[in-house]
Design a protein around this motif. Structure first.
Motif, PDB file in Angstrom:
ATOM      1  N   LYS A  20       4.315   7.082   7.400  1.00  9.25           N
ATOM      2  CA  LYS A  20       5.742   7.330   7.580  1.00  9.25           C
ATOM      3  C   LYS A  20       6.262   8.441   6.690  1.00  9.25           C
ATOM      4  N   GLY A  21       5.501   8.814   5.668  1.00 10.37           N
ATOM      5  CA  GLY A  21       5.925   9.878   4.779  1.00 10.37           C
ATOM      6  C   GLY A  21       6.773   9.386   3.619  1.00 10.37           C
ATOM      7  N   PRO A  22       7.442  10.331   2.945  1.00 11.01           N
ATOM      8  CA  PRO A  22       8.202   9.980   1.743  1.00 11.01           C
ATOM      9  C   PRO A  22       9.544   9.337   2.065  1.00 11.01           C
ATOM     10  N   LEU A  23       9.967   8.470   1.153  1.00 13.17           N
ATOM     11  CA  LEU A  23      11.305   7.899   1.236  1.00 13.17           C
ATOM     12  C   LEU A  23      11.804   7.647  -0.169  1.00 13.17           C
ATOM     13  N   LYS A  24      13.106   7.426  -0.269  1.00 14.24           N
ATOM     14  CA  LYS A  24      13.717   7.099  -1.554  1.00 14.24           C
ATOM     15  C   LYS A  24      14.307   5.700  -1.448  1.00 14.24           C
ATOM     16  N   LEU A  25      13.896   4.847  -2.362  1.00 16.81           N
ATOM     17  CA  LEU A  25      14.428   3.496  -2.478  1.00 16.81           C
ATOM     18  C   LEU A  25      15.387   3.523  -3.659  1.00 16.81           C
ATOM     19  N   ILE A  26      16.672   3.313  -3.383  1.00 17.82           N
ATOM     20  CA  ILE A  26      17.692   3.419  -4.420  1.00 17.82           C
ATOM     21  C   ILE A  26      18.346   2.057  -4.627  1.00 17.82           C
ATOM     22  N   PHE A  27      18.234   1.535  -5.845  1.00 21.35           N
ATOM     23  CA  PHE A  27      18.927   0.310  -6.215  1.00 21.35           C
ATOM     24  C   PHE A  27      20.269   0.725  -6.792  1.00 21.35           C
ATOM     25  N   GLU A  28      21.342   0.150  -6.242  1.00 22.46           N
ATOM     26  CA  GLU A  28      22.696   0.562  -6.598  1.00 22.46           C
ATOM     27  C   GLU A  28      23.428  -0.551  -7.338  1.00 22.46           C
ATOM     28  N   ASP A  29      24.345  -0.160  -8.199  1.00 21.88           N
ATOM     29  CA  ASP A  29      25.097  -1.114  -9.022  1.00 21.88           C
ATOM     30  C   ASP A  29      24.129  -2.035  -9.752  1.00 21.88           C
ATOM     31  N   VAL A  30      23.264  -1.409 -10.525  1.00 23.07           N
ATOM     32  CA  VAL A  30      22.221  -2.118 -11.266  1.00 23.07           C
ATOM     33  C   VAL A  30      22.824  -2.707 -12.548  1.00 23.07           C
ATOM     34  N   TYR A  31      22.464  -3.961 -12.817  1.00 17.91           N
ATOM     35  CA  TYR A  31      22.934  -4.650 -14.015  1.00 17.91           C
ATOM     36  C   TYR A  31      21.817  -4.901 -15.024  1.00 17.91           C
ATOM     37  N   TRP A  32      20.553  -4.866 -14.572  1.00 19.56           N
ATOM     38  CA  TRP A  32      19.438  -5.180 -15.472  1.00 19.56           C
ATOM     39  C   TRP A  32      18.155  -4.646 -14.855  1.00 19.56           C
ATOM     40  N   VAL A  33      17.261  -4.129 -15.708  1.00 20.06           N
ATOM     41  CA  VAL A  33      15.979  -3.597 -15.247  1.00 20.06           C
ATOM     42  C   VAL A  33      14.893  -4.038 -16.218  1.00 20.06           C
ATOM     43  N   SER A  34      13.767  -4.465 -15.673  1.00 18.33           N
ATOM     44  CA  SER A  34      12.583  -4.745 -16.476  1.00 18.33           C
ATOM     45  C   SER A  34      11.421  -4.002 -15.844  1.00 18.33           C
ATOM     46  N   LEU A  35      10.901  -3.025 -16.561  1.00 15.19           N
ATOM     47  CA  LEU A  35       9.755  -2.257 -16.082  1.00 15.19           C
ATOM     48  C   LEU A  35       8.564  -2.612 -16.971  1.00 15.19           C
ATOM     49  N   ASN A  36       7.827  -3.616 -16.583  1.00 17.40           N
ATOM     50  CA  ASN A  36       6.643  -4.051 -17.321  1.00 17.40           C
ATOM     51  C   ASN A  36       5.456  -3.336 -16.690  1.00 17.40           C
ATOM     52  N   MET A  37       5.215  -2.103 -17.162  1.00 21.23           N
ATOM     53  CA  MET A  37       4.237  -1.240 -16.516  1.00 21.23           C
ATOM     54  C   MET A  37       3.044  -0.968 -17.417  1.00 21.23           C
ATOM     55  N   ASN A  38       1.876  -0.982 -16.822  1.00 17.69           N
ATOM     56  CA  ASN A  38       0.635  -0.629 -17.498  1.00 17.69           C
ATOM     57  C   ASN A  38       0.314   0.821 -17.135  1.00 17.69           C
ATOM     58  N   LEU A  39       0.427   1.709 -18.109  1.00 12.74           N
ATOM     59  CA  LEU A  39       0.210   3.133 -17.855  1.00 12.74           C
ATOM     60  C   LEU A  39      -1.127   3.568 -18.454  1.00 12.74           C
ATOM     61  N   ASN A  77       0.797  -1.234   0.000  1.00 15.48           N
ATOM     62  CA  ASN A  77       0.000   0.000   0.000  1.00 15.48           C
ATOM     63  C   ASN A  77       0.830   1.285   0.000  1.00 15.48           C
ATOM     64  N   SER A  78       2.149   1.165  -0.167  1.00 14.04           N
ATOM     65  CA  SER A  78       2.965   2.355  -0.350  1.00 14.04           C
ATOM     66  C   SER A  78       2.790   2.818  -1.795  1.00 14.04           C
ATOM     67  N   GLU A  79       2.824   4.132  -2.002  1.00 13.51           N
ATOM     68  CA  GLU A  79       2.574   4.682  -3.325  1.00 13.51           C
ATOM     69  C   GLU A  79       3.877   5.072  -4.030  1.00 13.51           C
ATOM     70  N   ILE A  80       4.063   4.561  -5.239  1.00 12.03           N
ATOM     71  CA  ILE A  80       5.209   4.951  -6.064  1.00 12.03           C
ATOM     72  C   ILE A  80       4.871   6.289  -6.711  1.00 12.03           C
ATOM     73  N   LYS A  81       5.653   7.299  -6.388  1.00  8.17           N
ATOM     74  CA  LYS A  81       5.422   8.643  -6.917  1.00  8.17           C
ATOM     75  C   LYS A  81       6.259   8.928  -8.165  1.00  8.17           C
ATOM     76  N   ASN A  82       7.452   8.319  -8.227  1.00 14.12           N
ATOM     77  CA  ASN A  82       8.363   8.607  -9.323  1.00 14.12           C
ATOM     78  C   ASN A  82       9.386   7.485  -9.439  1.00 14.12           C
ATOM     79  N   ILE A  83       9.868   7.261 -10.662  1.00 13.29           N
ATOM     80  CA  ILE A  83      10.943   6.298 -10.920  1.00 13.29           C
ATOM     81  C   ILE A  83      11.971   7.007 -11.803  1.00 13.29           C
ATOM     82  N   GLU A  84      13.242   6.926 -11.401  1.00  8.49           N
ATOM     83  CA  GLU A  84      14.315   7.548 -12.181  1.00  8.49           C
ATOM     84  C   GLU A  84      15.438   6.550 -12.404  1.00  8.49           C
TER      85      GLU A  84
END
Length: 117
Positions: free
Chosen positions: A38-57, A10-17
């Motif tokens: 709890k308010g806003p936070l930043k989840l940062i994935f570091e040393d990324v090798y691969w990303v798949s964003l299968n998103m329905n917009l 139930n946390s809301e994704i506000k932005n992805i960069e």
């Protein structure tokens, strides 16, 4: 804290960069998330090798997380190691999975680690 110990549901994704300003040396994926009570936070994935964003917009609804976890014995990680022909075998990589409620989107990030700030 371990990734699964955070209350992602139930946390809301506000932005992805995606940041590749220093490609191969500092590839990151940043999620700006609003966590209930709890308010806003930043989840940062570091040393990324691969990303798949299968998103329905195109859906007029906030992007709430259903669940998030580290996929153990990930086929995606094994496939990535195979594609690199042994060049990254010694690097411990994790497949982070985020599934949303609102749009049934599925995001996977293969990275060394993550940070929450």
């Amino acid at each position: 804290m371990k990734f699964e110990e955070y209350l992602w549901h139930n946390s809301e994704i506000k932005n992805i960069e995606i940041d590749r300003t220093n490609p191969g040396k500092s590839d990151t994926v940043l999620f700006e998330i609003s966590v209930e009570n709890k308010g806003p936070l930043k989840l940062i994935f570091e040393d990324v090798y691969w990303v798949s964003l299968n998103m329905n917009l195109g859906v007029e609804a906030p992007e709430y997380i259903d669940y998030a976890f580290i996929e153990v014995e990930s086929v995606d990680v094994l496939d990535l190691y195979k594609r690199w022909n042994g060049l990254i075998e010694e690097i411990e990589l994790h497949c982070y999975v985020i599934k949303t409620i609102s749009t049934s989107s599925l995001m996977k990030i293969i990275a060394k680690n993550f940070t929450v700030v």
